[in-house]
Design a protein around this motif. Sequence first.
Motif, PDB file in Angstrom:
ATOM      1  N   LEU A 114       0.842  -1.204   0.000  1.00  0.00           N
ATOM      2  CA  LEU A 114       0.000   0.000   0.000  1.00  0.00           C
ATOM      3  C   LEU A 114       0.874   1.250   0.000  1.00  0.00           C
ATOM      4  CD1 LEU A 114      -2.892  -0.973   2.461  1.00  0.00           C
ATOM      5  CD2 LEU A 114      -3.077  -0.579  -0.007  1.00  0.00           C
ATOM      6  N   GLY A 115       1.986   1.179   0.748  1.00  0.00           N
ATOM      7  CA  GLY A 115       2.932   2.304   0.751  1.00  0.00           C
ATOM      8  C   GLY A 115       3.467   2.580  -0.649  1.00  0.00           C
ATOM      9  N   LEU A 116       3.820   1.505  -1.366  1.00  0.00           N
ATOM     10  CA  LEU A 116       4.323   1.663  -2.745  1.00  0.00           C
ATOM     11  C   LEU A 116       3.237   2.237  -3.659  1.00  0.00           C
ATOM     12  CD1 LEU A 116       6.342  -1.653  -3.337  1.00  0.00           C
ATOM     13  CD2 LEU A 116       7.263   0.654  -3.056  1.00  0.00           C
ATOM     14  N   ARG A 126       1.951  -5.856  -4.402  1.00  0.00           N
ATOM     15  CA  ARG A 126       1.453  -4.619  -5.032  1.00  0.00           C
ATOM     16  C   ARG A 126       0.629  -4.971  -6.276  1.00  0.00           C
ATOM     17  NH1 ARG A 126       4.943   0.556  -7.087  1.00  0.00           N
ATOM     18  NH2 ARG A 126       6.378  -0.947  -7.976  1.00  0.00           N
ATOM     19  N   GLU A 127       1.141  -5.922  -7.071  1.00  0.00           N
ATOM     20  CA  GLU A 127       0.413  -6.329  -8.284  1.00  0.00           C
ATOM     21  C   GLU A 127      -0.890  -7.039  -7.924  1.00  0.00           C
ATOM     22  OE1 GLU A 127       2.942  -8.458 -11.030  1.00  0.00           O
ATOM     23  OE2 GLU A 127       4.530  -6.968 -10.723  1.00  0.00           O
ATOM     24  N   LEU A 128      -0.838  -7.896  -6.892  1.00  0.00           N
ATOM     25  CA  LEU A 128      -2.053  -8.617  -6.479  1.00  0.00           C
ATOM     26  C   LEU A 128      -3.138  -7.632  -6.023  1.00  0.00           C
ATOM     27  CD1 LEU A 128      -0.575 -11.641  -4.492  1.00  0.00           C
ATOM     28  CD2 LEU A 128      -1.946 -11.786  -6.571  1.00  0.00           C
ATOM     29  N   LEU A 129      -2.734  -6.615  -5.248  1.00  0.00           N
ATOM     30  CA  LEU A 129      -3.727  -5.640  -4.772  1.00  0.00           C
ATOM     31  C   LEU A 129      -4.284  -4.839  -5.946  1.00  0.00           C
ATOM     32  CD1 LEU A 129      -2.067  -4.270  -1.491  1.00  0.00           C
ATOM     33  CD2 LEU A 129      -4.059  -5.764  -1.658  1.00  0.00           C
ATOM     34  N   ALA A 130      -3.407  -4.484  -6.877  1.00  0.00           N
ATOM     35  CA  ALA A 130      -3.868  -3.715  -8.040  1.00  0.00           C
ATOM     36  C   ALA A 130      -4.895  -4.528  -8.829  1.00  0.00           C
ATOM     37  CB  ALA A 130      -2.682  -3.329  -8.917  1.00  0.00           C
ATOM     38  N   GLY A 176      -9.947   2.760  -2.622  1.00  0.00           N
ATOM     39  CA  GLY A 176     -10.668   2.631  -1.351  1.00  0.00           C
ATOM     40  C   GLY A 176      -9.695   2.357  -0.207  1.00  0.00           C
ATOM     41  N   LEU A 177      -8.717   1.464  -0.455  1.00  0.00           N
ATOM     42  CA  LEU A 177      -7.758   1.117   0.599  1.00  0.00           C
ATOM     43  C   LEU A 177      -6.905   2.324   0.984  1.00  0.00           C
ATOM     44  CD1 LEU A 177      -6.543  -2.398  -0.589  1.00  0.00           C
ATOM     45  CD2 LEU A 177      -7.647  -1.867   1.590  1.00  0.00           C
ATOM     46  N   LEU A 178      -6.618   3.179   0.008  1.00  0.00           N
ATOM     47  CA  LEU A 178      -5.772   4.342   0.310  1.00  0.00           C
ATOM     48  C   LEU A 178      -6.620   5.518   0.812  1.00  0.00           C
ATOM     49  CD1 LEU A 178      -3.274   4.188  -2.694  1.00  0.00           C
ATOM     50  CD2 LEU A 178      -2.856   3.527  -0.332  1.00  0.00           C
ATOM     51  N   GLY A 179      -7.936   5.293   0.867  1.00  0.00           N
ATOM     52  CA  GLY A 179      -8.796   6.344   1.429  1.00  0.00           C
ATOM     53  C   GLY A 179      -9.010   7.507   0.483  1.00  0.00           C
ATOM     54  N   HIS A 180      -8.912   7.244  -0.813  1.00  0.00           N
ATOM     55  CA  HIS A 180      -9.110   8.344  -1.783  1.00  0.00           C
ATOM     56  C   HIS A 180     -10.575   8.450  -2.190  1.00  0.00           C
ATOM     57  CE1 HIS A 180      -4.636   7.835  -3.100  1.00  0.00           C
ATOM     58  NE2 HIS A 180      -4.776   8.402  -1.927  1.00  0.00           N
TER      59      HIS A 180
END
Length: 353
Positions: free
Chosen positions: A23-25, A338-342, A349-353
Amino acid sequence: MTHTTLVTSIQESTGKTAITLALGLLAQDGDETVGYMKPKGTRLQSNVGKTLDEDPMLAREVLGTDAEMHQMEPVVYSPTFIEQAIRGREDPDELREIVAEQFEALAADTDHMFVEGGGSLTTGGIIELTDDEIAELIDARVVLVATYEQPGDVDDVLAAADRLGDRLDGVVFNLVGEGDHDELENDVVPFLEGRGVPVHGIVPRKQDLAGVTVGDLADELAAEVVTDVPTDEFVERFSVGAMGADEALRHFRRTRDAAVITGGDRSDIHTAALEAPGIKCLILTGGHRPPGAVVGKAADKGVPILLVRTDTLTTVDRAEEVVRSGRTRDAETVEAMRELLADHADVEGLLGH
C-alpha cells in the motif's frame, strides 16, 4: 494534513507486512510522500544486544525511508518486556506518549503514514496498546486483513469490526484458496456489507508467496541433499511420519505441497511417502542415511531427499519457522503483493481516496 492508515489482522501470519508495504508503494505511485511505523516490534531477532523487528528494516529498504529504528519501532514487545509489564514495571501512559511522539515526528513531513499492527489486533493489551487503541491514539483509519477457510471465520471478522467501530475502513481477505473464492464473493461479502462491514478485496493465495522451495528449505536447515533431482518445488506444510506405514500412506495421500519429516531409519515411511503425489520432498532426521533402494526410488520419482543431523521435533520446529517467516520478508514479495492488490482489490478505497 497527514493521512494515516493502520493495517491490522485477526491473527498472525496473514501477510500484513506485505500488504502494508505494498500500500505504501501504491501511495508512492500516486506521488504521495510516505512514512512507515510499527509501534510494537513483534517479529524480533536479537541483534547485537538490541532487539530489532525485521519488518521496519524491510520498510526502510522497500519504501526508501531513512527513519531511525527507534522511531519506527518505539516499543519492543519482547517476552522480557511483557514479563516486566505484567509485573507493573512499564507505565502504559508513558508508552502511549512515546508512541504518539514518535508518530508525530515521522508524520511531520509525509502525506500518508502506514502503520503496521502487532501480531494480531489484540496484541499489546497488557500495556493498553492494542491496535484499536493505537488507531485511537494516532487518529488512523484501519484496514483489517483476514483469511478465510470456512464460513465460521466470519465470526472473527464481525468481532474485530465491532471492536474497531467507525475506524474500520474495510476488510481485505488475503491468502484465499481457489476453492473458497466463489463462496466468499457470492455469500460472505454481501453478508458482511449488509452488516455495515465494507470489503475492499479478495486476494488469492499465490504459492510462491505462501511456501518456500525445497532448495530454500535445504539451505535454511543446512541439510545435505542426497538426490540429484530439481529442488524448485514449493512446500507449504509438513507431515511427520511417526505412525505405521499403512496409516502413513493414507495420511500422506490426503496432503498436498508437503514435506515429510521422519527418522532416516524409517524406510517403511520413506516408501509410503514416495507413493503419495502431494509429497514434494523427504527430510530425514538424526543423521541416518536411507537405504540405496529408497534413494533410487526417490530419484525415479523426482522427489528430493534432505538429510539433517537434528532430531525430528527440532527439525519440525525449524522447518515450520522457515515456512512461516517464508518469503514475505523480501522486496520481491512486496512487489508481488502490489500487483495482487492492483488486480484484486479496490486500491483507491484502501488508500482512502
